[in-house]
Design a protein around this motif. Structure first.
Motif, mmCIF file in Angstrom:
data_model
loop_
_atom_site.group_PDB
_atom_site.id
_atom_site.type_symbol
_atom_site.label_atom_id
_atom_site.label_comp_id
_atom_site.label_asym_id
_atom_site.label_seq_id
_atom_site.Cartn_x
_atom_site.Cartn_y
_atom_site.Cartn_z
ATOM 1 N N ARG A 81 -12.058 -6.188 13.833
ATOM 2 C CA ARG A 81 -11.821 -7.746 13.444
ATOM 3 C C ARG A 81 -13.100 -7.897 13.725
ATOM 4 N NH1 ARG A 81 -6.201 -9.761 13.495
ATOM 5 N NH2 ARG A 81 -5.985 -8.326 15.264
ATOM 6 N N ASN A 129 -11.934 -9.367 7.846
ATOM 7 C CA ASN A 129 -10.069 -10.074 7.201
ATOM 8 C C ASN A 129 -9.865 -9.556 6.125
ATOM 9 O OD1 ASN A 129 -12.574 -10.737 5.145
ATOM 10 N ND2 ASN A 129 -13.266 -12.670 6.479
ATOM 11 N N GLU A 130 -10.579 -8.225 4.950
ATOM 12 C CA GLU A 130 -9.865 -8.243 4.034
ATOM 13 C C GLU A 130 -8.934 -6.787 4.210
ATOM 14 O OE1 GLU A 130 -12.329 -7.007 0.696
ATOM 15 O OE2 GLU A 130 -12.845 -9.613 0.301
ATOM 16 N N ALA A 153 -6.471 -8.269 8.137
ATOM 17 C CA ALA A 153 -5.989 -8.813 7.441
ATOM 18 C C ALA A 153 -5.073 -8.652 6.215
ATOM 19 C CB ALA A 153 -6.476 -10.328 7.566
ATOM 20 N N ASN A 154 -5.121 -8.053 5.123
ATOM 21 C CA ASN A 154 -5.109 -8.054 3.969
ATOM 22 C C ASN A 154 -5.268 -6.700 3.254
ATOM 23 O OD1 ASN A 154 -3.757 -8.969 1.342
ATOM 24 N ND2 ASN A 154 -5.200 -10.108 0.589
ATOM 25 N N PRO A 155 -4.629 -5.240 3.952
ATOM 26 C CA PRO A 155 -5.062 -4.259 3.326
ATOM 27 C C PRO A 155 -4.258 -4.151 1.331
ATOM 28 C CG PRO A 155 -3.215 -3.739 4.229
ATOM 29 C CD PRO A 155 -3.895 -6.131 4.898
ATOM 30 N N GLN A 156 -4.497 -3.924 0.704
ATOM 31 C CA GLN A 156 -3.848 -3.136 -0.417
ATOM 32 C C GLN A 156 -3.315 -1.862 -0.632
ATOM 33 O OE1 GLN A 156 -4.737 -5.804 -3.055
ATOM 34 N NE2 GLN A 156 -5.130 -7.157 -1.392
ATOM 35 N N GLU A 188 -1.102 1.376 0.046
ATOM 36 C CA GLU A 188 0.886 0.979 1.448
ATOM 37 C C GLU A 188 0.080 2.207 2.211
ATOM 38 O OE1 GLU A 188 3.345 0.088 1.071
ATOM 39 O OE2 GLU A 188 2.634 -0.428 -0.613
ATOM 40 N N THR A 234 -2.849 1.946 4.228
ATOM 41 C CA THR A 234 -3.599 1.245 5.143
ATOM 42 C C THR A 234 -2.679 0.829 6.161
ATOM 43 O OG1 THR A 234 -5.078 1.219 3.491
ATOM 44 C CG2 THR A 234 -5.498 -0.358 5.406
ATOM 45 N N LYS A 235 -1.902 -0.683 5.173
ATOM 46 C CA LYS A 235 -0.639 -1.098 5.185
ATOM 47 C C LYS A 235 0.387 -0.650 6.896
ATOM 48 C CE LYS A 235 -0.047 -3.811 1.531
ATOM 49 N NZ LYS A 235 1.131 -4.299 0.113
ATOM 50 N N SER A 254 0.467 -1.555 10.143
ATOM 51 C CA SER A 254 1.812 -2.584 11.218
ATOM 52 C C SER A 254 1.910 -2.064 12.398
ATOM 53 C CB SER A 254 2.845 -2.453 10.278
ATOM 54 O OG SER A 254 3.707 -1.183 9.617
#
Lengths: 337, 256
Positions: free
Chosen positions: B216, B237-238, B241-244, B246, B248-249, B253
């Protein structure tokens, strides 16, 4: 808080306890002492050993059998044979080991075949065979292969493609035959030792070296072999000691300039058997003791950076580090954590 | 944007070990001076991909270029020719690599470790290399350890020596293969600090790591790999902070 507590509390008395008794040890010591005394008694009082024959004088006006000219000559021969056979063994052994580890199937099979043959053949047999090889060829030499056949193909009789040759009687007489037999046999054992050494090196080592742009030869010479030496040296020391003793088998080639041959010659002349054999035994004991001292120093040299001493130092370092020693090193970077 | 020269370009890279396909078409572009952090679960092929870049592993399909040169092969008349050992070694000289388990040479002192490659591979002047090596070791905070053997150093110190060793070859690209994964937690910081300095000075770096914080802070481009492909990539930061995607999320997590 804890600091205060420790300062307030008095340090307790050191423990004074009755140690565990070991009666078995005392019994063993007594038994061994008696046995040793019996053995010494036999050595010193039994006339059959004829110590003066061994050490002082074995005939009118001659030195003890250990120190007569031909025996000392034989001793020199034994040492030379050991050195040269080991040289052949180590150099060829490294080559065979590297071939064995080569990704090239042909090279590795040839190396395997070599070790198979020379480990299977007993040294005594091998030595005698080499002593008699001159039966096979009158001359030994290098030259074009199939020279006669190629010559015949072009209609030339007796075309000679030999570049260099020598009477095999001269080449394979005593000493050289013995040296080759022992050296080639040793190479097979050394190859296995070197291979074990090379394979003991962590894969990351050659990888890191290659990633720095080193060539395969450089990796072997600078990174792998120096580290493998630590594993290779101790068994090689054993091999040298074994070789020193195995030179006695070449008395049957026959090699005359060799310790055991010379001592047997004395016993054949004087009809004194046991003291002569004891003299031989004493010489081998002395030489092997010297070699063991040499091995100790070699092992210490190649243990640089690790080894028993290195590990002890490391442990100390770790303890110091835990107590804040390393903190000083880390602080050089400016603010860890 | 297009003016910045490209340092690494990987194009549809495939790699199999036997019947197991580890890389299934990896595309990645790293600009000169950029820091790319590769994240992903273990077994996603990120270390393998890194090792392909300096040809420690041979790729089966696709192509990798470093600074415009094809890695491991030469193109002649529309045909690929495998490079000889010597040419591959020459390519590797300009690519530094730092390993998870340091891989310092234990039979050499710290200084000898750093000097080995410039002296033996590039055959540079020994005195000059010694000065440069000392300077590098000072830069990583180890000027008092030059004559120690690696076995006498802590893991963090060893890894800093490994970084200095790679830098001594003056590489144009540095590859880091999980450089802090084998370290005790309290020693991670000192290694990351050295890497941050390096990034600040403009070194092109590809870092395979599990240190999300480092990614980061330092990365220009975060690459998330899973199942042998790049799932998504972009500025930290994309992606962090804001993965698109599934996958990656799900991964983030678990590690955040």
């Amino acid at each position: 808080m804890t600091d205060q507590q420790t300062t307030e509390r008095a340090r307790p008395e050191p423990i004074k306890a009755v140690p565990v008794r070991h009666p078995g040890r005392w019994v063993a010591i007594v038994v061994l002492a008696v046995l040793t005394a019996m053995f010494l008694h036999m050595l010193l009082t039994n006339e059959g050993f004829r110590w003066s024959f061994i050490f002082v004088s074995y005939e009118e006006g001659k030195r003890g059998v250990m120190f007569t000219e031909p025996v000392l000559e034989g001793l020199r021969g034994t040492l030379l044979l050991t050195v040269f056979s080991m040289l052949i063994g180590v150099v060829l052994g490294v080559v065979v080991a590297i071939m064995r580890l080569s990704p090239n199937k042909i090279l590795s099979s040839v190396a395997w075949l070599y070790t198979w043959f020379f480990r299977a053949a007993p040294r005594l047999v091998l030595a005698v065979v080499f002593g008699n090889l001159n039966v096979l060829w009158s001359r030994v030499g290098f030259g074009l292969p199939f020279d006669k056949q190629i010559g015949a193909l072009f209609g030339i009789d007796n075309f000679n493609g030999q570049i260099w040759s020598i009477e095999s009687k001269d080449l394979l007489a005593g000493f050289v035959a013995a040296m080759l037999a022992l050296g080639l046999s040793e190479a097979a054992y050394m190859a296995e030792i070197v291979r074990a050494g090379i394979q003991s090196i962590d894969e990351g080592q050659p990888e890191a070296a290659v990633a720095l742009g080193m060539s395969r030869g450089q990796v072997l010479r600078r990174i792998v072999l120096p580290q493998a030496m630590r594993v290779i040296v101790p068994p090689t020391g054993n091999e040298v000691i074994a070789m020193l003793k195995d030179t006695s088998v070449v008395a049957f080639v026959p090699v005359t300039a060799e310790l055991f041959f010379q001592l047997r010659a004395v016993s054949a002349r004087t009809f004194v058997v046991l003291p002569v054999l004891i003299a031989a035994l004493i010489w081998y004991l002395i030489l092997c003791s010297i070699l063991m001292v040499g091995q100790y120093f070699l092992e210490r040299h190649f243990g640089k950076g690790y080894g028993a001493a290195g590990r002890a130092r490391m442990r100390l370092q770790t303890i110091q580090a835990e107590q804040g020693g390393v903190g000083a090193g880390g602080a050089g970077l400016g603010g860890t954590t | 944007m297009t003016e910045i020269p490209v340092m690494v370009r990987a194009d549809n890279v495939h790699k199999s070990f036997g019947s197991l396909e580890v890389l299934k078409g990896v595309d990645l572009t790293v600009a000169s001076g950029e820091v790319a952090c590769v994240l992903g679960p273990s077994g996603s092929g990120k270390s393998t991909f890194l090792r392909c870049i300096n040809h420690l592993e041979k790729i089966n399909a696709g192509r990798i270029e470093v600074d415009g040169d094809l890695v491991g092969y030469r193109e002649r008349g529309g045909k690929l020719h495998e490079m000889g050992e010597r040419d591959v070694a020459r390519q590797r000289q300009s690519i530094g690599m730092v390993f998870q388990r340091f891989n310092l040479f234990p039979h050499m002192t710290v200084l000898q470790n750093v000097m080995e490659a410039p002296c033996r591979v590039k055959r540079e002047n020994k005195a000059e290399v010694r000065d440069r090596s000392r300077a590098l070791l000072e830069r990583v905070g180890l000027s008092d350890k030059v004559d120690n053997y690696p076995g006498q150093l802590s893991g963090g110190q060893q890894q800093r020596v490994a970084i200095a060793r790679a830098l001594a070859m003056r590489p144009k690209l540095m590859l880091f293969d999980e450089p802090t994964s084998a370290l005790d937690p309290e020693l991670v910081g000192e290694v990351l600090d050295v890497m941050k300095d390096l990034a600040r000075e403009g070194m092109t770096m590809i870092v395979v790591t599990h240190e999300i914080g480092f990614a980061r802070e330092v990365a220009d481009n975060v690459v998330f790999m899973d199942g042998g492909v790049v799932v998504e990539q972009g500025p930290p930061n994309e992606i962090i902070a804001n993965p698109q995607q599934e996958r990656t999320k799900a991964f983030l997590s678990k590690v955040l």
